[in-house]
Design a protein around this motif. Sequence first.
Motif, short mmCIF file in Angstrom:
data_model
loop_
_atom_site.label_atom_id
_atom_site.label_comp_id
_atom_site.label_asym_id
_atom_site.label_seq_id
_atom_site.Cartn_x
_atom_site.Cartn_y
_atom_site.Cartn_z
N GLN A 141 6.84 10.99 6.07
CA GLN A 141 7.41 10.29 4.93
C GLN A 141 7.04 8.81 5.01
O GLN A 141 6.72 8.31 6.08
N LEU A 142 7.08 8.19 3.86
CA LEU A 142 6.79 6.76 3.79
C LEU A 142 8.10 5.98 3.78
O LEU A 142 8.99 6.30 3.00
N ALA A 143 8.19 5.00 4.66
CA ALA A 143 9.39 4.15 4.72
C ALA A 143 8.94 2.70 4.50
O ALA A 143 8.60 1.99 5.45
N LEU A 144 8.91 2.30 3.26
CA LEU A 144 8.43 0.96 2.90
C LEU A 144 9.58 -0.03 2.99
O LEU A 144 10.70 0.26 2.56
N SER A 145 9.27 -1.20 3.54
CA SER A 145 10.32 -2.20 3.77
C SER A 145 10.33 -3.26 2.67
O SER A 145 9.27 -3.80 2.32
N LEU A 146 11.51 -3.55 2.18
CA LEU A 146 11.63 -4.64 1.19
C LEU A 146 11.24 -5.97 1.83
O LEU A 146 10.83 -6.90 1.14
N PHE A 147 11.36 -6.08 3.16
CA PHE A 147 11.07 -7.34 3.85
C PHE A 147 9.59 -7.55 4.10
O PHE A 147 9.09 -8.66 3.97
N THR A 148 8.88 -6.46 4.46
CA THR A 148 7.49 -6.65 4.88
C THR A 148 6.45 -6.04 3.93
O THR A 148 5.26 -6.33 4.07
N ASP A 149 6.87 -5.20 3.02
CA ASP A 149 5.91 -4.59 2.10
C ASP A 149 6.03 -5.15 0.68
O ASP A 149 5.28 -4.73 -0.22
N PHE A 150 6.96 -6.06 0.48
CA PHE A 150 7.12 -6.72 -0.83
C PHE A 150 7.19 -8.23 -0.59
O PHE A 150 8.11 -8.71 0.09
N GLU A 151 6.21 -8.95 -1.12
CA GLU A 151 6.21 -10.40 -0.97
C GLU A 151 7.39 -10.98 -1.73
O GLU A 151 7.59 -10.65 -2.92
N LYS A 157 3.12 -5.48 -1.73
CA LYS A 157 1.91 -5.69 -0.90
C LYS A 157 2.07 -4.82 0.35
O LYS A 157 2.46 -5.31 1.41
N PRO A 158 1.80 -3.53 0.22
CA PRO A 158 2.05 -2.62 1.35
C PRO A 158 1.17 -2.94 2.56
O PRO A 158 -0.01 -3.27 2.39
N ALA A 159 1.74 -2.85 3.74
CA ALA A 159 0.96 -3.04 4.98
C ALA A 159 -0.14 -1.98 5.00
O ALA A 159 0.07 -0.84 4.55
N ASN A 161 -1.40 -0.01 7.15
CA ASN A 161 -1.19 1.27 7.85
C ASN A 161 -0.51 2.32 6.97
O ASN A 161 -0.58 3.52 7.25
N HIS A 162 0.13 1.90 5.90
CA HIS A 162 0.86 2.87 5.07
C HIS A 162 -0.08 3.83 4.33
O HIS A 162 0.33 4.93 3.98
N GLU A 163 -1.31 3.39 4.09
CA GLU A 163 -2.23 4.25 3.35
C GLU A 163 -2.50 5.54 4.13
O GLU A 163 -2.53 6.63 3.56
N LYS A 164 -2.67 5.39 5.44
CA LYS A 164 -2.88 6.56 6.30
C LYS A 164 -1.64 7.47 6.25
O LYS A 164 -1.76 8.70 6.24
N ALA A 165 -0.47 6.86 6.23
CA ALA A 165 0.77 7.65 6.18
C ALA A 165 0.88 8.43 4.87
O ALA A 165 1.37 9.57 4.86
N VAL A 166 0.41 7.84 3.78
CA VAL A 166 0.40 8.58 2.50
C VAL A 166 -0.49 9.81 2.63
O VAL A 166 -0.11 10.91 2.21
N SER A 167 -1.66 9.63 3.23
CA SER A 167 -2.59 10.75 3.36
C SER A 167 -2.01 11.86 4.23
O SER A 167 -2.14 13.05 3.89
N THR A 168 -1.35 11.48 5.32
CA THR A 168 -0.72 12.49 6.19
C THR A 168 0.37 13.25 5.44
O THR A 168 0.45 14.49 5.51
#
Length: 186
Positions: A141-151, A157-159, A161-168
């Motif tokens: 699953q993708l766990a995007l952070s309001l602190f680090t993935d959203f300016e 602005k996703p980090a 490494n998340h792209e690989k997680a989407v593919s998995t």
Amino acid sequence: MIKVAIVIGSTRPGRKAEVVARWVHGIAARRTDADFELVDLQAFDLPLLDEPMPPMMGQYSKPHTRAWSAKVASFDAYVFVTPEYNHGTSGALKNAIDYLYREWNNKAAGFVAYGSAGGVRAVEQLRLVMGELMVADVRAQLALSLFTDFENFTTFKPAPNHEKAVSTMLDQVIAWGGALKTLRSA
Ligand SMILES: Cc1cc2nc3c(=O)[nH]c(=O)nc-3n(C[C@H](O)[C@H](O)[C@H](O)COP(=O)(O)O)c2cc1C
């Protein structure tokens, strides 16, 4: 090929769900092992569940229910893009899920969530709901952070490494979606 819905799980004006879902769809659309479609809850304009019969009966009386039923039924698997509202998913997504029953059965699902803690509590809650609907929810699953993935908590602005997680996550959704399609047609 199986069909996978990427469900935009917020209807809030100014929602982040749409930009996140479009990002997921952009990654998914590069694949050739499934067809992907964005499904926007806003377009179905569902009121709070207003059907007199339990969804399990499949006896729908309202045009909005029939339209939502036809759309959901047309997919083999789902990726739910969900915010976290008070440690759960959004009321809009839960309501849309509750509208139907058989349309979800024996299909697969994955989750993309966002929030201060990556939306993980919303996903845990959704996993309980999936059990009752006989939806096989994948581990990744993708766990995007309001602190680090959203300016500034605003611009997505996703980090990297998340792209690989989407593919998995999509690998797992497609594998289980294909397996369950076989089960449904048997
Ligand atoms: C009613 C409400 C409750 C919220 N509760 C939480 C929460 O429990 N945990 C969290 O991480 N963020 C929480 N938030 C912040 C949301 O994750 C953030 O506003 C996000 O952008 C909402 O998704 P959306 O913009 O797609 O609607 C909450 C936001 C709202 C509007």
